[in-house]
Design a protein around this motif. Structure first.
Motif, PDB file in Angstrom:
ATOM      1  N   ASP A   1      -2.703 -25.654 -94.823  1.00 12.73           N
ATOM      2  CA  ASP A   1      -3.074 -25.234 -96.182  1.00 12.73           C
ATOM      3  C   ASP A   1      -1.854 -25.246 -97.098  1.00 12.73           C
TER       4      ASP A   1
ATOM      5  N   GLY B   1      -4.145 -15.201 -95.959  1.00 11.55           N
ATOM      6  CA  GLY B   1      -5.025 -14.677 -94.928  1.00 11.55           C
ATOM      7  C   GLY B   1      -4.403 -13.474 -94.229  1.00 11.55           C
TER       8      GLY B   1
ATOM      9  N   LYS C   1       1.835 -18.525 -87.318  1.00 11.15           N
ATOM     10  CA  LYS C   1       1.099 -19.116 -86.207  1.00 11.15           C
ATOM     11  C   LYS C   1       1.774 -20.405 -85.738  1.00 11.15           C
TER      12      LYS C   1
ATOM     13  N   ARG D   1       1.694 -17.206 -91.822  1.00 18.11           N
ATOM     14  CA  ARG D   1       1.699 -15.962 -91.046  1.00 18.11           C
ATOM     15  C   ARG D   1       2.445 -16.108 -89.728  1.00 18.11           C
TER      16      ARG D   1
ATOM     17  N   GLY E   1      -2.540 -19.816 -91.903  1.00 19.95           N
ATOM     18  CA  GLY E   1      -2.016 -19.326 -90.632  1.00 19.95           C
ATOM     19  C   GLY E   1      -0.537 -19.650 -90.413  1.00 19.95           C
TER      20      GLY E   1
ATOM     21  N   TRP F   1      -4.470 -16.948-100.275  1.00 23.43           N
ATOM     22  CA  TRP F   1      -4.496 -18.079 -99.336  1.00 23.43           C
ATOM     23  C   TRP F   1      -3.599 -17.890 -98.127  1.00 23.43           C
TER      24      TRP F   1
ATOM     25  N   HIS G   1      -6.099 -24.657 -87.311  1.00 26.31           N
ATOM     26  CA  HIS G   1      -7.203 -25.618 -87.321  1.00 26.31           C
ATOM     27  C   HIS G   1      -7.017 -26.606 -88.475  1.00 26.31           C
ATOM     28  N   ASP G   2      -6.115 -26.253 -89.411  1.00 32.77           N
ATOM     29  CA  ASP G   2      -5.805 -27.133 -90.533  1.00 32.77           C
ATOM     30  C   ASP G   2      -4.434 -26.775 -91.072  1.00 32.77           C
TER      31      ASP G   2
ATOM     32  N   ASN H   1     -15.189 -14.254-102.109  1.00 31.43           N
ATOM     33  CA  ASN H   1     -13.950 -14.795-101.550  1.00 31.43           C
ATOM     34  C   ASN H   1     -13.744 -16.269-101.895  1.00 31.43           C
ATOM     35  N   MET H   2     -14.774 -16.903-102.459  1.00 28.87           N
ATOM     36  CA  MET H   2     -14.592 -18.283-102.900  1.00 28.87           C
ATOM     37  C   MET H   2     -13.856 -18.267-104.228  1.00 28.87           C
ATOM     38  N   ASP H   3     -12.723 -18.939-104.300  1.00 26.29           N
ATOM     39  CA  ASP H   3     -12.043 -18.977-105.584  1.00 26.29           C
ATOM     40  C   ASP H   3     -12.415 -20.265-106.321  1.00 26.29           C
TER      41      ASP H   3
ATOM     42  N   LYS I   1      -8.391 -13.972 -92.819  1.00 24.13           N
ATOM     43  CA  LYS I   1      -9.632 -13.766 -93.548  1.00 24.13           C
ATOM     44  C   LYS I   1     -10.004 -12.291 -93.576  1.00 24.13           C
TER      45      LYS I   1
HETATM   46  P1  ATP Z   1      -6.374 -21.593 -89.218  1.00 22.90           P
HETATM   47  O1  ATP Z   1      -5.122 -21.649 -88.431  1.00 22.90           O
HETATM   48  O2  ATP Z   1      -7.585 -21.565 -88.359  1.00 22.90           O
HETATM   49  O3  ATP Z   1      -6.447 -22.632 -90.272  1.00 22.90           O
HETATM   50  P2  ATP Z   1      -6.157 -19.829 -91.438  1.00 22.90           P
HETATM   51  O4  ATP Z   1      -5.902 -18.379 -91.553  1.00 22.90           O
HETATM   52  O5  ATP Z   1      -5.156 -20.745 -92.062  1.00 22.90           O
HETATM   53  O6  ATP Z   1      -6.346 -20.152 -89.909  1.00 22.90           O
HETATM   54  P3  ATP Z   1      -8.128 -21.026 -93.205  1.00 22.90           P
HETATM   55  O7  ATP Z   1      -9.583 -21.171 -92.998  1.00 22.90           O
HETATM   56  O8  ATP Z   1      -7.354 -22.292 -93.304  1.00 22.90           O
HETATM   57  O9  ATP Z   1      -7.613 -20.093 -92.018  1.00 22.90           O
HETATM   58  O10 ATP Z   1      -7.935 -20.170 -94.493  1.00 22.90           O
HETATM   59  C1  ATP Z   1      -6.664 -19.839 -95.003  1.00 22.90           C
HETATM   60  C2  ATP Z   1      -6.780 -18.832 -96.107  1.00 22.90           C
HETATM   61  O11 ATP Z   1      -7.391 -19.417 -97.250  1.00 22.90           O
HETATM   62  C3  ATP Z   1      -7.639 -17.630 -95.732  1.00 22.90           C
HETATM   63  O12 ATP Z   1      -6.955 -16.482 -96.120  1.00 22.90           O
HETATM   64  C4  ATP Z   1      -8.880 -17.746 -96.543  1.00 22.90           C
HETATM   65  O13 ATP Z   1      -9.287 -16.483 -97.010  1.00 22.90           O
HETATM   66  C5  ATP Z   1      -8.457 -18.628 -97.687  1.00 22.90           C
HETATM   67  N1  ATP Z   1      -9.571 -19.512 -98.027  1.00 22.90           N
HETATM   68  C6  ATP Z   1     -10.085 -20.467 -97.243  1.00 22.90           C
HETATM   69  N2  ATP Z   1     -11.098 -21.089 -97.860  1.00 22.90           N
HETATM   70  C7  ATP Z   1     -11.222 -20.511 -99.063  1.00 22.90           C
HETATM   71  C8  ATP Z   1     -12.061 -20.703-100.188  1.00 22.90           C
HETATM   72  N3  ATP Z   1     -13.004 -21.633-100.176  1.00 22.90           N
HETATM   73  N4  ATP Z   1     -11.873 -19.929-101.270  1.00 22.90           N
HETATM   74  C9  ATP Z   1     -10.910 -19.006-101.270  1.00 22.90           C
HETATM   75  N5  ATP Z   1     -10.071 -18.772-100.268  1.00 22.90           N
HETATM   76  C10 ATP Z   1     -10.232 -19.508 -99.177  1.00 22.90           C
END
Ligand code: ATP
Ligand code: MN
Ligand code: MN
Length: 364
Positions: free
Chosen positions: A206, A306, A199, A197, A194, A304, A203-204, A257-259, A308
């Motif tokens: 990455d 997003g 934001k 993008r 996020g 990664w 919530h975390d 979608n799980m890598d 999603k």
């Molecule tokens: P938030 O602000 O809530 O964290 P976010 O868009 O960052 O929103 P995340 O759940 O952290 O949401 O996911 C970030 C990206 O990583 C998403 O595009 C998701 O598709 C990808 N992603 C998350 N978990 C996995 C996974 N286990 N395998 C592959 N891709 C994943």
């Protein structure tokens, strides 16, 4: 003054990956409602219905105007009967009875609270709900068996419920960069999810990590987590090894979608730098770390970032419209029977016959 937009003249494409979806839009009063129904369908293990509501909401996020009446929706894709009924009721009465009763229902609130615990998915939450449990306190009170992730989830529940700010994400970026530099000079670190993008909260946090010399990134994660642990910065971590093999995970495998990158789901102990003695001085923050080989970095970056739904739509577009299979590792062209290599996200969009959408417009 802004010129009036003629809604009938606005063309919205059917796949979310074909259109630009900014973070801020004009129709939250409708998309919030549709997303409640989407979430509720997910809690009831109805994925098809959940995605349908989410797609409908996403179309409204892409509109350059606020929806005023049903006429405004005439030429829009992805709006099923049910979504239209909900929208009509909100436009006419200010709210939808179905949405409001869902929002207030015991099941919805309990599922939201329980799946909000780190390490708890819909299945586990549903089982607990049917056993009469409603909140993290209930789990504690009744002495439920919890795995290590769930224990941490309950322990740090209040902190993990609080949104992570961009400022906190930047502090964590500095820490992660320091850790990675210390154990592998020359590595590259990218803020994903996020925050990439645009934001302002998440919530975390990455991160994607790679090294220009392929192979150098192998086994990197344990070195990073050891360094972090020595500094007392980790409250929880679970590392999974890279299990990707092109010949096994490629076209033959169902798109998922799980890598399979080397990854670490963690909880950081973040100093909050408060001078006030009444404040504990630190908070828990969820951090995801992913390590990618350099040759897959563009795909990992796209996967990664997003959102999603944007990711899901990219994969659906690739499969249904292009006979290709997209993952966070690779793009396989079934017609030519070959892998398409890419160094940048732009190249991947081009292979897919899509206009490049920058991260800030992927908030589908
Ligand atoms: P938030 O602000 O809530 O964290 P976010 O868009 O960052 O929103 P995340 O759940 O952290 O949401 O996911 C970030 C990206 O990583 C998403 O595009 C998701 O598709 C990808 N992603 C998350 N978990 C996995 C996974 N286990 N395998 C592959 N891709 C994943
Ligand atoms: Mn995230
Ligand atoms: Mn994440």
């Amino acid at each position: 003054p802004k010129p009036n937009i003629d809604p009938t003249a606005v063309l919205i494409k059917a796949y979310a990956c074909q259109r630009r979806t900014p973070l801020k839009h004009h129709n939250s009063f409708l998309t919030d409602a549709l997303e409640i129904l989407s979430q509720n369908a997910e809690y009831n293990d109805n994925e098809g219905r959940s995605v349908a509501f989410r797609r409908a909401a996403s179309v409204l996020k892409a509109l350059p105007y606020r929806v005023k009446n049903m006429e405004d929706l005439k030429s829009l894709p992805c709006l099923g009967d049910h979504s239209q009924r909900v929208i009509k009721e909100i436009l006419e009465d200010g709210s939808s009875r179905e949405v409001e009763s869902t929002r207030q229902s015991d099941q919805f609130q309990a599922m939201k609270a329980l799946t909000g615990i780190f390490g708890v998915g819909v299945r586990t939450a549903d089982r607990w709900f049917r056993e009469g449990l409603r909140s993290p306190d209930d789990l504690f009170r009744t002495g439920q068996q919890l795995n290590r992730a769930q224990q941490a989830g309950v322990q740090y529940y209040d902190d993990l419920q609080k949104p992570v700010t961009k400022a906190e994400a930047d502090v964590i970026s500095d820490i992660v960069e320091k850790a990675v530099r210390a154990v592998l000079p020359g590595a590259e670190i990218r803020l994903m999810g996020g925050f990439r993008r645009g934001k302002e909260v998440g919530h975390d946090v990455d991160f994607l990590i790679t090294h220009p010399e392929e192979g150098k990134e192998e086994g990197l994660m344990p070195k990073i987590t050891n360094w972090l642990e020595e500094q007392g910065l980790l409250l929880y971590q679970k590392t999974t090894r890279n299990s990707y093999l092109e010949k096994m995970d490629g076209p033959a495998r169902a798109p998922n979608n799980m890598d399979r990158f080397e990854r670490c789901f963690s909880i950081f102990k973040l100093q909050t730098g408060s001078e006030r003695a009444s404040v504990s001085g630190w908070r828990a923050v969820r951090v995801d770390l992913v390590v990618s080989p350099y040759s897959q970095f563009a795909f990992a970056t796209l996967g990664w970032t997003g959102s999603k739904l944007f990711e899901r739509e990219l994969r659906r577009w690739a499969g249904q419209e292009k006979h290709m299979s997209l993952s966070s590792h690779a793009l396989f062209d079934s017609k030519q029977n070959l892998y398409l290599r890419a160094k940048t996200e732009e190249e991947i969009f081009a292979y897919l016959g899509l206009e490049f959408i920058p991260p800030s417009e992927r908030n589908a």
